[in-house]
Motif scaffolding. Structure first.
Motif, PDB file in Angstrom:
ATOM      1  N   TYR A   1      -5.295   8.718   3.467  1.00 12.23           N
ATOM      2  CA  TYR A   1      -6.166   9.500   2.591  1.00 12.23           C
ATOM      3  C   TYR A   1      -6.390   8.762   1.272  1.00 12.23           C
ATOM      4  N   PHE A   2      -5.338   8.141   0.759  1.00 11.77           N
ATOM      5  CA  PHE A   2      -5.426   7.396  -0.495  1.00 11.77           C
ATOM      6  C   PHE A   2      -6.443   6.253  -0.380  1.00 11.77           C
ATOM      7  N   VAL A   3      -6.409   5.522   0.732  1.00 11.15           N
ATOM      8  CA  VAL A   3      -7.353   4.418   0.935  1.00 11.15           C
ATOM      9  C   VAL A   3      -8.789   4.939   0.952  1.00 11.15           C
ATOM     10  N   ARG A   4      -9.027   6.039   1.664  1.00  7.09           N
ATOM     11  CA  ARG A   4     -10.384   6.606   1.735  1.00  7.09           C
ATOM     12  C   ARG A   4     -10.850   7.052   0.353  1.00  7.09           C
ATOM     13  N   LEU A   5      -9.974   7.717  -0.389  1.00  2.85           N
ATOM     14  CA  LEU A   5     -10.305   8.206  -1.726  1.00  2.85           C
ATOM     15  C   LEU A   5     -10.598   7.049  -2.673  1.00  2.85           C
ATOM     16  N   PHE A   6      -9.749   6.034  -2.629  1.00  3.40           N
ATOM     17  CA  PHE A   6      -9.904   4.880  -3.515  1.00  3.40           C
ATOM     18  C   PHE A   6     -11.202   4.132  -3.208  1.00  3.40           C
ATOM     19  N   LYS A   7     -11.453   3.911  -1.927  1.00  3.00           N
ATOM     20  CA  LYS A   7     -12.648   3.153  -1.538  1.00  3.00           C
ATOM     21  C   LYS A   7     -13.923   3.913  -1.888  1.00  3.00           C
ATOM     22  N   LYS A   8     -13.899   5.223  -1.752  1.00  3.31           N
ATOM     23  CA  LYS A   8     -15.067   6.040  -2.087  1.00  3.31           C
ATOM     24  C   LYS A   8     -15.404   5.936  -3.571  1.00  3.31           C
ATOM     25  N   ARG A   9     -14.368   5.901  -4.408  1.00  2.00           N
ATOM     26  CA  ARG A   9     -14.584   5.896  -5.858  1.00  2.00           C
ATOM     27  C   ARG A   9     -14.768   4.493  -6.421  1.00  2.00           C
ATOM     28  N   MET A  10     -14.059   3.491  -5.851  1.00  2.00           N
ATOM     29  CA  MET A  10     -14.039   2.152  -6.427  1.00  2.00           C
ATOM     30  C   MET A  10     -14.809   1.121  -5.607  1.00  2.00           C
ATOM     31  N   ASN A  11     -15.316   1.511  -4.452  1.00  2.00           N
ATOM     32  CA  ASN A  11     -16.079   0.614  -3.575  1.00  2.00           C
ATOM     33  C   ASN A  11     -15.270  -0.594  -3.100  1.00  2.00           C
ATOM     34  N   THR A  12     -13.968  -0.441  -3.058  1.00  6.58           N
ATOM     35  CA  THR A  12     -13.086  -1.469  -2.528  1.00  6.58           C
ATOM     36  C   THR A  12     -11.769  -0.806  -2.143  1.00  6.58           C
ATOM     37  N   THR A  13     -10.932  -1.505  -1.419  1.00  7.03           N
ATOM     38  CA  THR A  13      -9.651  -0.931  -1.010  1.00  7.03           C
ATOM     39  C   THR A  13      -8.624  -1.096  -2.132  1.00  7.03           C
TER      40      THR A  13
ATOM     41  N   LEU B   1       0.834  -1.203   0.000  1.00  8.72           N
ATOM     42  CA  LEU B   1       0.000   0.000   0.000  1.00  8.72           C
ATOM     43  C   LEU B   1       0.868   1.252   0.000  1.00  8.72           C
ATOM     44  N   ASP B   2       1.936   1.257   0.783  1.00  8.74           N
ATOM     45  CA  ASP B   2       2.826   2.419   0.841  1.00  8.74           C
ATOM     46  C   ASP B   2       3.466   2.690  -0.508  1.00  8.74           C
ATOM     47  N   MET B   3       3.832   1.643  -1.240  1.00  6.81           N
ATOM     48  CA  MET B   3       4.447   1.828  -2.561  1.00  6.81           C
ATOM     49  C   MET B   3       3.472   2.493  -3.529  1.00  6.81           C
ATOM     50  N   ILE B   4       2.213   2.056  -3.491  1.00  3.62           N
ATOM     51  CA  ILE B   4       1.212   2.617  -4.409  1.00  3.62           C
ATOM     52  C   ILE B   4       0.888   4.059  -4.038  1.00  3.62           C
ATOM     53  N   ALA B   5       0.673   4.309  -2.733  1.00  2.00           N
ATOM     54  CA  ALA B   5       0.356   5.666  -2.276  1.00  2.00           C
ATOM     55  C   ALA B   5       1.515   6.610  -2.565  1.00  2.00           C
ATOM     56  N   SER B   6       2.742   6.137  -2.381  1.00  2.00           N
ATOM     57  CA  SER B   6       3.911   6.954  -2.656  1.00  2.00           C
ATOM     58  C   SER B   6       3.997   7.301  -4.137  1.00  2.00           C
ATOM     59  N   HIS B   7       3.623   6.360  -4.995  1.00  2.00           N
ATOM     60  CA  HIS B   7       3.686   6.596  -6.440  1.00  2.00           C
ATOM     61  C   HIS B   7       2.769   7.737  -6.857  1.00  2.00           C
ATOM     62  N   VAL B   8       1.624   7.865  -6.199  1.00  7.02           N
ATOM     63  CA  VAL B   8       0.677   8.933  -6.547  1.00  7.02           C
ATOM     64  C   VAL B   8       0.810  10.123  -5.600  1.00  7.02           C
ATOM     65  N   GLN B   9       1.817  10.072  -4.728  1.00  7.40           N
ATOM     66  CA  GLN B   9       2.156  11.177  -3.824  1.00  7.40           C
ATOM     67  C   GLN B   9       0.990  11.579  -2.921  1.00  7.40           C
ATOM     68  N   LEU B  10       0.405  10.549  -2.285  1.00  2.39           N
ATOM     69  CA  LEU B  10      -0.675  10.790  -1.332  1.00  2.39           C
ATOM     70  C   LEU B  10      -0.379  10.061  -0.026  1.00  2.39           C
TER      71      LEU B  10
END
Length: 263
Positions: free
Chosen positions: A187-199, A174-183
């Protein structure tokens, strides 16, 4: 009105998989199919017409029209396909078929993810909702409405998903992915789950299982080799996750699918 099928085809590039998607076929009268290409390149044949496939292109095909997909061997295709039965909307479909290919941008990935989730639901209300969502999109396209969704949050999520796709055979955290998008990862997990309905990590796991299904039906790799390739800790763990997702073991899935393909 009925949603008959909604699929996500991940990185089409193996020989048997290419042959399956390149088959010339059609559907029944009163049905129509929407293909939305997220990445890769190739050729889409629709009746006597051949079109170049590029990321963000969408094709509408009425049931009787023979069509096929030819992927570039250098750059694999990733796309969504949605098949709907709706005889009363055939005039709309005929109009849109003449507009192929329709350039809509790559941010409709989130739209088709939601359609697929609803289309595979056991709830008839959600499946009907998915049909209406697709028809709403098609009427907007017929009216010439721009579908480009360039919100900053969607751009970040699209970047994250592309990163996960490129590294589906690696072991991302998760840290590698969040770091790639600089978030920040929370916050990245909340944003992703809100838009994609999954983690994010569940989505990444689903991508790996999509890749596993492709490998099972288009290569001669053993189940253990596929588990190793996808970085699962053991063949047992891979088989357990695969059965939870598909309802059958990897070996049974391979056998059934190859029988359906006539191989």
């Amino acid at each position: 009105m009925e949603l008959l099928d909604a699929v996500f085809v991940f990185q089409m590039h193996e020989e048997q998989e290419l042959l399956w998607h390149q088959r010339v076929h059609s559907h029944e009268k009163g049905q129509f199919e929407v293909h939305y290409f997220v990445s890769g390149s190739g050729t889409f044949s629709n009746a006597q017409n051949r079109y170049a496939i590029s990321p963000g292109s969408l094709f509408v095909t009425k049931g009787e029209t023979v069509h096929s997909i030819e992927a570039s061997r250098e750059e694999s295709l990733t796309y969504y396909a949605t098949l709907i039965s709706c005889l009363e909307e055939q005039p709309l479909i005929e109009i849109l078929e003449q507009k192929n290919p329709i350039t809509v941008g790559t941010n409709l990935r989130f739209f088709f993810e939601e359609v697929r989730d609803k289309g595979l639901s056991s709830s008839p209300e959600l499946r009907i909702s998915a049909c209406h969502q697709v028809l709403g999109l098609l009427y907007n396209l017929a009216a010439g409405t721009r579908m480009d969704d360039s919100k900053t949050e969607n751009v970040r999520l699209e970047k994250a998903i592309r990163y996960m796709q490129r590294h589906v055979f690696d072991k991302l955290s998760l840290d590698m992915i969040a770091s790639h998008v600089q978030l920040d990862h929370s916050y990245f997990v909340r944003l992703f789950k809100k838009r994609m309905n999954t983690t994010p990590m569940q989505y990444y796991s689903n991508l790996q299982l999509e890749a596993a299904r492709a490998l099972l039906t288009s290569t001669n790799l053993s189940v253990k080799e596929i588990a190793d390739k996808l970085q699962f800790c053991s063949e047992f763990h891979f088989s357990k996750r695969f059965k939870q997702s598909t309802g059958s073991s990897p070996s049974a899935y391979r056998k059934t699918h190859l029988q359906l393909l006539g191989m």
